[in-house]
Design a protein around this motif. Structure first.
Motif, PDB file in Angstrom:
ATOM      1  N   GLY A  99       1.514   2.309  -4.804  1.00 22.53           N
ATOM      2  CA  GLY A  99       1.183   0.939  -5.165  1.00 22.53           C
ATOM      3  C   GLY A  99       0.238   0.826  -6.349  1.00 22.53           C
ATOM      4  O   GLY A  99      -0.813   1.468  -6.384  1.00 22.53           O
ATOM      5  N   GLY A 100       0.619   0.007  -7.341  1.00 22.28           N
ATOM      6  CA  GLY A 100      -0.199  -0.185  -8.542  1.00 22.28           C
ATOM      7  C   GLY A 100       0.202   0.681  -9.706  1.00 22.28           C
ATOM      8  O   GLY A 100      -0.253   0.451 -10.843  1.00 22.28           O
ATOM      9  N   ASP A 101       1.039   1.687  -9.482  1.00 18.87           N
ATOM     10  CA  ASP A 101       1.462   2.591 -10.558  1.00 18.87           C
ATOM     11  C   ASP A 101       2.552   1.967 -11.425  1.00 18.87           C
ATOM     12  O   ASP A 101       3.359   1.153 -10.954  1.00 18.87           O
ATOM     13  CB  ASP A 101       2.026   3.896  -9.979  1.00 18.87           C
ATOM     14  CG  ASP A 101       0.948   4.823  -9.447  1.00 18.87           C
ATOM     15  OD1 ASP A 101      -0.235   4.592  -9.751  1.00 18.87           O
ATOM     16  OD2 ASP A 101       1.307   5.774  -8.711  1.00 18.87           O
ATOM     17  N   THR A 102       2.579   2.394 -12.676  1.00 24.17           N
ATOM     18  CA  THR A 102       3.716   2.145 -13.557  1.00 24.17           C
ATOM     19  C   THR A 102       4.393   3.484 -13.780  1.00 24.17           C
ATOM     20  O   THR A 102       3.802   4.409 -14.344  1.00 24.17           O
ATOM     21  CB  THR A 102       3.276   1.556 -14.900  1.00 24.17           C
ATOM     22  OG1 THR A 102       2.672   0.271 -14.685  1.00 24.17           O
ATOM     23  CG2 THR A 102       4.477   1.390 -15.826  1.00 24.17           C
ATOM     24  N   VAL A 138       5.118  -0.388  -9.444  1.00 21.85           N
ATOM     25  CA  VAL A 138       5.209  -0.235  -7.993  1.00 21.85           C
ATOM     26  C   VAL A 138       4.258  -1.227  -7.325  1.00 21.85           C
ATOM     27  O   VAL A 138       3.058  -1.236  -7.612  1.00 21.85           O
ATOM     28  CB  VAL A 138       4.847   1.208  -7.564  1.00 21.85           C
ATOM     29  CG1 VAL A 138       5.045   1.381  -6.066  1.00 21.85           C
ATOM     30  CG2 VAL A 138       5.693   2.219  -8.338  1.00 21.85           C
ATOM     31  N   ALA A 139       4.811  -2.055  -6.452  1.00 19.96           N
ATOM     32  CA  ALA A 139       4.007  -3.066  -5.776  1.00 19.96           C
ATOM     33  C   ALA A 139       3.077  -2.435  -4.741  1.00 19.96           C
ATOM     34  O   ALA A 139       3.262  -1.286  -4.318  1.00 19.96           O
ATOM     35  CB  ALA A 139       4.921  -4.090  -5.098  1.00 19.96           C
ATOM     36  N   LYS A 140       2.080  -3.185  -4.324  1.00 19.47           N
ATOM     37  CA  LYS A 140       1.120  -2.719  -3.326  1.00 19.47           C
ATOM     38  C   LYS A 140       1.836  -2.341  -2.031  1.00 19.47           C
ATOM     39  O   LYS A 140       2.788  -3.021  -1.609  1.00 19.47           O
ATOM     40  CB  LYS A 140       0.096  -3.830  -3.048  1.00 19.47           C
ATOM     41  CG  LYS A 140      -0.976  -3.432  -2.039  1.00 19.47           C
ATOM     42  CD  LYS A 140      -1.935  -4.578  -1.788  1.00 19.47           C
ATOM     43  CE  LYS A 140      -2.994  -4.193  -0.754  1.00 19.47           C
ATOM     44  NZ  LYS A 140      -3.915  -5.304  -0.461  1.00 19.47           N
ATOM     45  N   VAL A 168      10.022   1.704  -1.600  1.00 17.84           N
ATOM     46  CA  VAL A 168      10.109   1.794  -0.139  1.00 17.84           C
ATOM     47  C   VAL A 168       8.740   1.466   0.440  1.00 17.84           C
ATOM     48  O   VAL A 168       7.719   1.955  -0.066  1.00 17.84           O
ATOM     49  CB  VAL A 168      10.539   3.218   0.283  1.00 17.84           C
ATOM     50  CG1 VAL A 168      10.387   3.421   1.775  1.00 17.84           C
ATOM     51  CG2 VAL A 168      11.983   3.486  -0.140  1.00 17.84           C
ATOM     52  N   PRO A 169       8.654   0.645   1.483  1.00 20.62           N
ATOM     53  CA  PRO A 169       7.351   0.326   2.073  1.00 20.62           C
ATOM     54  C   PRO A 169       6.711   1.531   2.758  1.00 20.62           C
ATOM     55  O   PRO A 169       7.415   2.419   3.253  1.00 20.62           O
ATOM     56  CB  PRO A 169       7.674  -0.777   3.078  1.00 20.62           C
ATOM     57  CG  PRO A 169       9.113  -0.602   3.392  1.00 20.62           C
ATOM     58  CD  PRO A 169       9.754  -0.089   2.140  1.00 20.62           C
ATOM     59  N   LEU A 170       5.395   1.571   2.775  1.00 26.53           N
ATOM     60  CA  LEU A 170       4.682   2.657   3.451  1.00 26.53           C
ATOM     61  C   LEU A 170       5.108   2.788   4.908  1.00 26.53           C
ATOM     62  O   LEU A 170       5.152   3.888   5.457  1.00 26.53           O
ATOM     63  CB  LEU A 170       3.169   2.412   3.387  1.00 26.53           C
ATOM     64  CG  LEU A 170       2.510   2.434   2.004  1.00 26.53           C
ATOM     65  CD1 LEU A 170       1.019   2.127   2.138  1.00 26.53           C
ATOM     66  CD2 LEU A 170       2.711   3.787   1.327  1.00 26.53           C
ATOM     67  N   SER A 171       5.428   1.662   5.534  1.00 18.23           N
ATOM     68  CA  SER A 171       5.796   1.667   6.951  1.00 18.23           C
ATOM     69  C   SER A 171       7.108   2.403   7.213  1.00 18.23           C
ATOM     70  O   SER A 171       7.414   2.743   8.367  1.00 18.23           O
ATOM     71  CB  SER A 171       5.902   0.232   7.466  1.00 18.23           C
ATOM     72  OG  SER A 171       6.867  -0.495   6.720  1.00 18.23           O
ATOM     73  N   ALA A 172       7.900   2.656   6.150  1.00 16.61           N
ATOM     74  CA  ALA A 172       9.178   3.343   6.327  1.00 16.61           C
ATOM     75  C   ALA A 172       9.013   4.853   6.469  1.00 16.61           C
ATOM     76  O   ALA A 172       9.930   5.551   6.910  1.00 16.61           O
ATOM     77  CB  ALA A 172      10.100   3.049   5.145  1.00 16.61           C
ATOM     78  N   VAL A 173       7.835   5.373   6.096  1.00 18.47           N
ATOM     79  CA  VAL A 173       7.596   6.820   6.134  1.00 18.47           C
ATOM     80  C   VAL A 173       7.433   7.301   7.574  1.00 18.47           C
ATOM     81  O   VAL A 173       6.680   6.725   8.355  1.00 18.47           O
ATOM     82  CB  VAL A 173       6.349   7.197   5.313  1.00 18.47           C
ATOM     83  CG1 VAL A 173       6.033   8.685   5.458  1.00 18.47           C
ATOM     84  CG2 VAL A 173       6.554   6.841   3.847  1.00 18.47           C
ATOM     85  N   ARG A 174       8.150   8.358   7.907  1.00 17.37           N
ATOM     86  CA  ARG A 174       8.073   8.952   9.247  1.00 17.37           C
ATOM     87  C   ARG A 174       7.292  10.265   9.256  1.00 17.37           C
ATOM     88  O   ARG A 174       6.615  10.580  10.221  1.00 17.37           O
ATOM     89  CB  ARG A 174       9.493   9.210   9.776  1.00 17.37           C
ATOM     90  CG  ARG A 174      10.339   7.954   9.911  1.00 17.37           C
ATOM     91  CD  ARG A 174       9.837   7.078  11.049  1.00 17.37           C
ATOM     92  NE  ARG A 174      10.574   5.814  11.121  1.00 17.37           N
ATOM     93  CZ  ARG A 174      10.165   4.675  10.566  1.00 17.37           C
ATOM     94  NH1 ARG A 174       9.008   4.642   9.900  1.00 17.37           N
ATOM     95  NH2 ARG A 174      10.867   3.573  10.668  1.00 17.37           N
ATOM     96  N   ALA A 175       7.423  11.044   8.192  1.00 16.61           N
ATOM     97  CA  ALA A 175       6.783  12.368   8.190  1.00 16.61           C
ATOM     98  C   ALA A 175       6.741  12.922   6.779  1.00 16.61           C
ATOM     99  O   ALA A 175       7.408  12.424   5.872  1.00 16.61           O
ATOM    100  CB  ALA A 175       7.551  13.322   9.113  1.00 16.61           C
TER     101      ALA A 175
END
Length: 249
Positions: A99-102, A138-140, A168-175
């Motif tokens: 998040g925040g990156d270009t 990249v959005a927050k 992809v949202p952070l919540s999508a990460v599993r491992a």
């Protein structure tokens, strides 16, 4: 008299050996079973179905991925995630932007840039960082992900026209993938890419997989060594007995 003393000494040595071998087996069981339990609690196995992460992780390889929360992800991590727009199945890609990156590609030397800074990616083995030019913000609480096989990988670049611009949202990460478990010829720990280390937030800390593996290996060695003591000691005793018989004769 000397024969009596020798037998007493041998008996004492045998009892001590049995005690030590029992301790070795007990400690070995703790290390071996504890290592497996620890690993099962922290890690999940996945099979990589495509070549999108080649050559880092070839298709068909079995990997071990540490269970983590999305907030623990850093640039350079290889993560397992599930996202509806990507098919809602477990996928393995490398995080190149948070998040925040270009994130953009490519510079004059065919490298990926993050916030204008070029990133060295040795796992690409001389290939271009991307065979299609792009630039995105990249959005927050989002991640931008690429496969290491940049020619054919279906990754964030393929979803740039979607509402989330390929993120992809952070919540999508599993491992987070820590190492390759199978086949044996590919076994190893995935090193953190130093190219992202100088960017804000740095790179993630290696998980305990190495320690777990050493625990299991050490435990197995102690169990085998302790269990082998009895037969070896009996064989040695028989040989000493034969030697005494020859000496008496």
């Amino acid at each position: 008299m000397s024969g009596t003393v020798r037998r007493t000494s041998d008996d004492h040595g045998s009892r001590l050996g049995n005690v030590l071998s029992g301790i070795a087996v007990a400690v070995g069981c703790v290390l071996f079973l504890g290592g497996f339990a620890w690993g099962a609690m922290l890690y999940l196995p996945y099979t990589v179905p495509t070549d999108s992460m080649s050559p880092t992780v070839p298709a068909g390889d079995r990997v071990l991925a540490e269970r983590i929360d999305g907030s623990e992800v850093r640039r350079g991590d290889v993560v397992v995630f599930e996202e509806k727009i990507w098919g809602n199945v477990p996928m393995v890609k490398r995080v190149v932007g948070v998040g925040g990156d270009t994130v953009a590609c490519c510079d004059a030397e065919d490298r990926l840039t993050v916030n204008g800074e070029p990133v060295e990616e040795p796992y690409l083995r001389g290939e271009k960082a991307s065979y299609t030019d792009f630039s995105t913000e990249v959005a927050k609480d989002k991640l931008f992900l690429l496969g290491d096989e940049r020619r054919t990988s279906v990754d964030s670049r393929s979803h740039l026209q979607d509402a989330g611009q390929g993120t992809v949202p952070l919540s999508a990460v599993r491992a987070r993938v820590e190492g390759i478990a199978w086949p044996a010829g590919h076994w190893g720990i995935l090193e953190r890419p130093a190219g992202f280390a100088e960017l804000p937030g740095g790179i993630s800390v290696q998980g305990p997989l190495k320690l777990i593996v050493w625990s299991v290996v050490a435990g197995a060695a102690l169990i085998l060594g302790g269990a082998a003591y009895g037969p070896v000691a009996k064989l040695a005793g028989r040989r000493r007995g034969k030697d005494r018989s020859v000496a008496v004769a």
